[in-house]
Scaffold this motif. Structure first.
Motif, mmCIF file in Angstrom:
data_model
loop_
_atom_site.group_PDB
_atom_site.id
_atom_site.type_symbol
_atom_site.label_atom_id
_atom_site.label_comp_id
_atom_site.label_asym_id
_atom_site.label_seq_id
_atom_site.Cartn_x
_atom_site.Cartn_y
_atom_site.Cartn_z
ATOM 1 N N VAL A 56 -3.867 0.181 -5.537
ATOM 2 C CA VAL A 56 -3.889 1.207 -6.580
ATOM 3 C C VAL A 56 -5.083 2.127 -6.384
ATOM 4 C CG1 VAL A 56 -4.057 1.638 -9.061
ATOM 5 C CG2 VAL A 56 -2.621 -0.222 -8.216
ATOM 6 N N TYR A 57 -6.227 1.551 -6.067
ATOM 7 C CA TYR A 57 -7.412 2.369 -5.766
ATOM 8 C C TYR A 57 -7.099 3.363 -4.654
ATOM 9 C CZ TYR A 57 -12.053 3.560 -3.994
ATOM 10 O OH TYR A 57 -13.156 4.240 -3.555
ATOM 11 N N ASN A 58 -6.474 2.873 -3.580
ATOM 12 C CA ASN A 58 -6.135 3.754 -2.467
ATOM 13 C C ASN A 58 -5.137 4.825 -2.882
ATOM 14 O OD1 ASN A 58 -7.786 2.119 -0.970
ATOM 15 N ND2 ASN A 58 -6.285 1.633 0.593
ATOM 16 N N ALA A 59 -4.142 4.445 -3.686
ATOM 17 C CA ALA A 59 -3.136 5.416 -4.125
ATOM 18 C C ALA A 59 -3.773 6.524 -4.952
ATOM 19 C CB ALA A 59 -2.043 4.713 -4.924
ATOM 20 N N CYS A 67 6.550 -7.928 -4.999
ATOM 21 C CA CYS A 67 7.272 -7.152 -3.988
ATOM 22 C C CYS A 67 8.715 -6.905 -4.414
ATOM 23 C CB CYS A 67 7.224 -7.874 -2.646
ATOM 24 S SG CYS A 67 5.614 -7.846 -1.828
ATOM 25 N N SER A 68 9.350 -7.931 -4.961
ATOM 26 C CA SER A 68 10.734 -7.783 -5.423
ATOM 27 C C SER A 68 10.841 -6.760 -6.547
ATOM 28 C CB SER A 68 11.266 -9.146 -5.889
ATOM 29 O OG SER A 68 12.590 -9.027 -6.366
ATOM 30 N N PHE A 69 9.896 -6.813 -7.494
ATOM 31 C CA PHE A 69 9.911 -5.867 -8.609
ATOM 32 C C PHE A 69 9.698 -4.432 -8.121
ATOM 33 C CE2 PHE A 69 7.429 -3.299 -11.580
ATOM 34 C CZ PHE A 69 8.325 -3.213 -12.639
ATOM 35 N N LEU A 70 8.697 -4.225 -7.266
ATOM 36 C CA LEU A 70 8.410 -2.878 -6.774
ATOM 37 C C LEU A 70 9.586 -2.321 -5.976
ATOM 38 C CD1 LEU A 70 4.675 -3.251 -5.637
ATOM 39 C CD2 LEU A 70 5.531 -2.049 -7.654
ATOM 40 N N ARG A 71 10.261 -3.189 -5.238
ATOM 41 C CA ARG A 71 11.415 -2.756 -4.449
ATOM 42 C C ARG A 71 12.501 -2.177 -5.353
ATOM 43 N NH1 ARG A 71 12.685 -7.532 -2.401
ATOM 44 N NH2 ARG A 71 10.868 -7.426 -1.054
ATOM 45 N N GLU A 72 12.750 -2.830 -6.481
ATOM 46 C CA GLU A 72 13.754 -2.333 -7.415
ATOM 47 C C GLU A 72 13.236 -1.138 -8.212
ATOM 48 O OE1 GLU A 72 16.953 -3.350 -7.632
ATOM 49 O OE2 GLU A 72 16.379 -4.467 -5.821
ATOM 50 N N TYR A 73 11.962 -1.155 -8.549
ATOM 51 C CA TYR A 73 11.372 -0.076 -9.334
ATOM 52 C C TYR A 73 11.480 1.253 -8.597
ATOM 53 C CZ TYR A 73 7.972 2.320 -12.326
ATOM 54 O OH TYR A 73 7.363 3.193 -13.187
ATOM 55 N N ILE A 74 11.195 1.219 -7.302
ATOM 56 C CA ILE A 74 11.232 2.442 -6.507
ATOM 57 C C ILE A 74 12.634 3.032 -6.452
ATOM 58 C CG2 ILE A 74 11.086 3.224 -4.091
ATOM 59 C CD1 ILE A 74 8.495 1.694 -3.847
ATOM 60 N N ALA A 82 0.827 -1.207 0.000
ATOM 61 C CA ALA A 82 0.000 0.000 0.000
ATOM 62 C C ALA A 82 0.863 1.259 0.000
ATOM 63 C CB ALA A 82 -0.939 -0.006 1.201
ATOM 64 N N GLY A 83 1.828 1.329 0.920
ATOM 65 C CA GLY A 83 2.674 2.510 1.011
ATOM 66 C C GLY A 83 3.547 2.700 -0.211
ATOM 67 N N SER A 84 4.071 1.610 -0.749
ATOM 68 C CA SER A 84 4.977 1.704 -1.901
ATOM 69 C C SER A 84 4.240 2.132 -3.161
ATOM 70 C CB SER A 84 5.667 0.351 -2.129
ATOM 71 O OG SER A 84 6.480 0.009 -1.022
ATOM 72 N N VAL A 85 3.052 1.571 -3.388
ATOM 73 C CA VAL A 85 2.278 1.955 -4.569
ATOM 74 C C VAL A 85 1.844 3.414 -4.462
ATOM 75 C CG1 VAL A 85 0.132 1.531 -5.837
ATOM 76 C CG2 VAL A 85 1.540 -0.395 -5.102
ATOM 77 N N GLN A 86 1.490 3.855 -3.260
ATOM 78 C CA GLN A 86 1.149 5.266 -3.088
ATOM 79 C C GLN A 86 2.356 6.145 -3.385
ATOM 80 O OE1 GLN A 86 -0.164 6.546 0.819
ATOM 81 N NE2 GLN A 86 -0.059 8.686 0.214
ATOM 82 N N ALA A 87 3.531 5.754 -2.914
ATOM 83 C CA ALA A 87 4.743 6.542 -3.156
ATOM 84 C C ALA A 87 5.012 6.686 -4.654
ATOM 85 C CB ALA A 87 5.932 5.893 -2.457
ATOM 86 N N ILE A 88 4.829 5.606 -5.402
ATOM 87 C CA ILE A 88 5.045 5.652 -6.852
ATOM 88 C C ILE A 88 4.092 6.638 -7.497
ATOM 89 C CG2 ILE A 88 4.847 4.318 -8.989
ATOM 90 C CD1 ILE A 88 5.839 1.870 -7.357
ATOM 91 N N HIS A 89 2.830 6.577 -7.137
ATOM 92 C CA HIS A 89 1.842 7.488 -7.720
ATOM 93 C C HIS A 89 2.167 8.938 -7.388
ATOM 94 C CE1 HIS A 89 -0.507 3.896 -8.575
ATOM 95 N NE2 HIS A 89 -1.419 4.635 -9.190
ATOM 96 N N LEU A 90 2.502 9.210 -6.140
ATOM 97 C CA LEU A 90 2.823 10.584 -5.742
ATOM 98 C C LEU A 90 4.062 11.092 -6.459
ATOM 99 C CD1 LEU A 90 2.209 10.407 -1.879
ATOM 100 C CD2 LEU A 90 0.996 11.900 -3.480
ATOM 101 N N LYS A 135 13.732 9.217 -8.426
ATOM 102 C CA LYS A 135 14.647 10.133 -7.758
ATOM 103 C C LYS A 135 14.062 10.809 -6.532
ATOM 104 C CE LYS A 135 17.265 11.146 -11.967
ATOM 105 N NZ LYS A 135 17.688 12.195 -12.930
ATOM 106 N N ASN A 136 12.786 11.087 -6.534
ATOM 107 C CA ASN A 136 12.241 11.852 -5.411
ATOM 108 C C ASN A 136 11.610 10.974 -4.326
ATOM 109 O OD1 ASN A 136 10.223 11.377 -7.394
ATOM 110 N ND2 ASN A 136 8.910 12.974 -6.532
ATOM 111 N N ILE A 137 11.947 9.680 -4.318
ATOM 112 C CA ILE A 137 11.569 8.807 -3.204
ATOM 113 C C ILE A 137 12.827 8.444 -2.429
ATOM 114 C CG2 ILE A 137 10.628 6.576 -2.508
ATOM 115 C CD1 ILE A 137 8.789 6.626 -4.869
ATOM 116 N N LYS A 138 12.799 8.694 -1.133
ATOM 117 C CA LYS A 138 13.904 8.336 -0.250
ATOM 118 C C LYS A 138 13.402 7.297 0.749
ATOM 119 C CE LYS A 138 15.826 12.978 -0.698
ATOM 120 N NZ LYS A 138 16.229 14.241 -0.012
#
Length: 487
Positions: free
Chosen positions: A443-446, A200-207, A26-34, A211-214
């Motif tokens: 994704v809906y939540n994001a 989970c593995s893919f999203l971890r590398e994608y993030i 949930a948190g990671s998908v939201q971070a990507i959208h933001l 650049k603007n996600i720490k």
């Protein structure tokens, strides 16, 4: 450039900070959208684990979810629509393995009579007569909304083929002999099991490429404080850095609580109580392994004994051995043993709960706790006759209930059977909750969070109605759809 209605954020070195506490799906998908929508926004993810997407998200069995086991049509179709939405999101950002490399096609077993489990008798909550009419409406919803959707057809096939009632001769090979007498109906569906570990593995590398996600890992947030400055609220986030064993802090203009078992505590710290009782539920997932002949591998299917607190198996992978046999790895639940304990979410977790969640209990004790899950599941599914318990995982889900506070899985009136809360809420002053009640809601939540964040950023400036023009901060298109929270 004017970032927002926050006057202190307009300096070139003072970019707005959006903190997300909890680096699960949930948190990671939201971070990507933001990040893709607002490249000038600094997004911080705080996670207590050594890597993001290794906590509760990593224990999700990825069960196929078009909603066939719900009697409530609104809940069922919401599941269907968000399964499609989540799949399309992963497809668009280039996830190579969306579905598990194992037999697909969900099997739903609707019980009409009691099932004998672990020397006890469990009755179905709903009869097949109550559930089956909903199946046709679920199919009609798919036909109406996805008949011209090529992505749906690519991933799930033709909408008019999403479910099929099986004859007894077809489902006898899946189910244990002692269960057959209590079966009322059995359906095969076009749902597919998600490859949760691979996602989970893919999203971890994608993030990592944004650049603007720490990301701050091994950071267990202990305290949230609201700081009032000028016209806007800020939040001081204090966490314990496990690497140095020192306390650190960061200030953010916006905060999302996406951390499951600590949401209630943080709300209490900030003086934002719940309207209804909410609980942390500790859940246990058994990972099984079984060996089958190559020509029998299709007997290992995603199977859900439904319409009550029964059991589910979800194949995760199939590995071929040199002799041609197949080792199948499955996730397994048994409701009467999978739900370990409930505790109010505004209290510190009990020691036993915390030890299981943090993985500090003895490995032998974990296996002993999960052994009844395998024993009970064998009474349902014939394909588990030679299965062994390979691994045990624990995780938290935060369970909201209505005014009744009804937590009983056996009660038809329980909120479990007609869920209308996707797990996100806007607490005001730049503070949000995002705890997708199902992986498919992420994704809906994001998208909902994007809507709310946009209102926070620009709501006080009527002349500024759109975000500044900018290119996406990473590869892949930004998803622009924004929806409203379901009633």
């Amino acid at each position: 450039m004017v970032y927002s209605n926050y006057p202190m954020l307009n300096g070139p070195s003072d970019r707005p900070v959006f903190a997300i506490i909890g680096g699960g799906i949930a948190g990671s998908v939201q971070a990507i959208h933001l990040a893709e929508r607002y490249p000038w926004l600094d997004i911080y993810i705080f996670d207590k684990n050594k890597k993001i997407l290794t906590g509760t998200s990593n224990m999700n069995p990825g069960r196929p979810t078009f909603g066939f086991h719900y009697r409530c049509l609104n809940t069922a179709t919401f599941c269907q629509d968000n399964t499609v939405k989540f799949t399309n999101f992963l497809d668009r950002i280039g996830c190579p393995n969306i579905f598990a490399k194992a037999p697909q096609g969900g099997i739903y077993v609707l019980m009409k009579g009691a099932a004998q489990i672990l020397n006890g008798s469990i009755n179905p909550v709903f009869s097949p007569d109550e559930i089956e009419p909903v199946f046709e409406q679920i199919k009609e919803h798919a036909i109406k909304n996805y008949s011209n959707d090529n992505n749906f057809k690519k991933h799930f096939g033709s909408p008019d083929q999403i479910c099929r009632k099986l004859e007894e001769t077809e489902y006898r090979s899946f189910l244990a002999q002692g269960l057959l007498e209590g079966v009322g109906a059995c359906y095969e569906t076009a749902e597919k099991t998600f490859d949760t570990v691979g996602i989970c593995s893919f999203l971890r590398e994608y993030i990592k490429g944004i650049k603007n996600i720490k990301i701050q890992t091994e950071a267990k947030v202990t305290c949230l404080e609201e700081i009032h400055q000028s016209k806007a609220a800020r939040y001081r986030i204090t966490w314990n850095d496990a690497r140095t064993n020192k306390s650190r802090s960061e200030v953010a203009q916006f905060v999302t609580l996406a951390c499951w078992e600590r949401v209630g505590l943080f709300r209490k710290q900030l003086g934002k109580p719940e309207c209804h009782p909410t609980y942390n539920r500790l859940k246990m997932l058994a990972i099984l392994e079984t060996e089958v002949a190559a020509d029998c591998v299709n007997t290992i299917r995603p199977i859900f004994a439904a319409s009550g607190p029964f059991s589910m198996i979800s194949p995760q992978s199939c590995i071929e051995k040199p002799d041609g046999s197949i080792i199948c790895r499955l996730a397994c639940t048994l409701a009467i043993r999978t739900n370990v304990m409930n505790v109010p979410d505004d209290r510190v977790l009990p020691t036993d709960y915390d030890n299981m969640l943090e993985g500090t209990i003895d490995a032998e004790e974990k296996m002993k706790m999960a052994a009844p899950i395998l024993e009970g599941a064998k009474q349902f599914f014939s394909c588990l006759s030679n299965a062994r318990l390979a691994e045990v995982r624990f995780g938290t889900v935060r369970v909201p209930f209505g005014a009744s506070g009804n937590v009983d899985l056996h009660d038809p009136a329980s909120e479990h059977h007609a869920r209308d809360y996707p797990g996100c809420s806007n607490l005001g002053d730049g503070l949000f909750v995002n705890e997708a009640m199902k992986m498919i809601y992420s994704v809906y939540n994001a998208e909902t969070m994007l809507d709310w964040a946009h209102a926070e950023l620009y709501g006080m400036n009527p002349k500024l109605t759109h975000a500044p023009e900018a290119k996406a901060a990473t590869k892949g298109p930004w998803l622009v759809s924004i929806t409203l929270l379901i009633p």
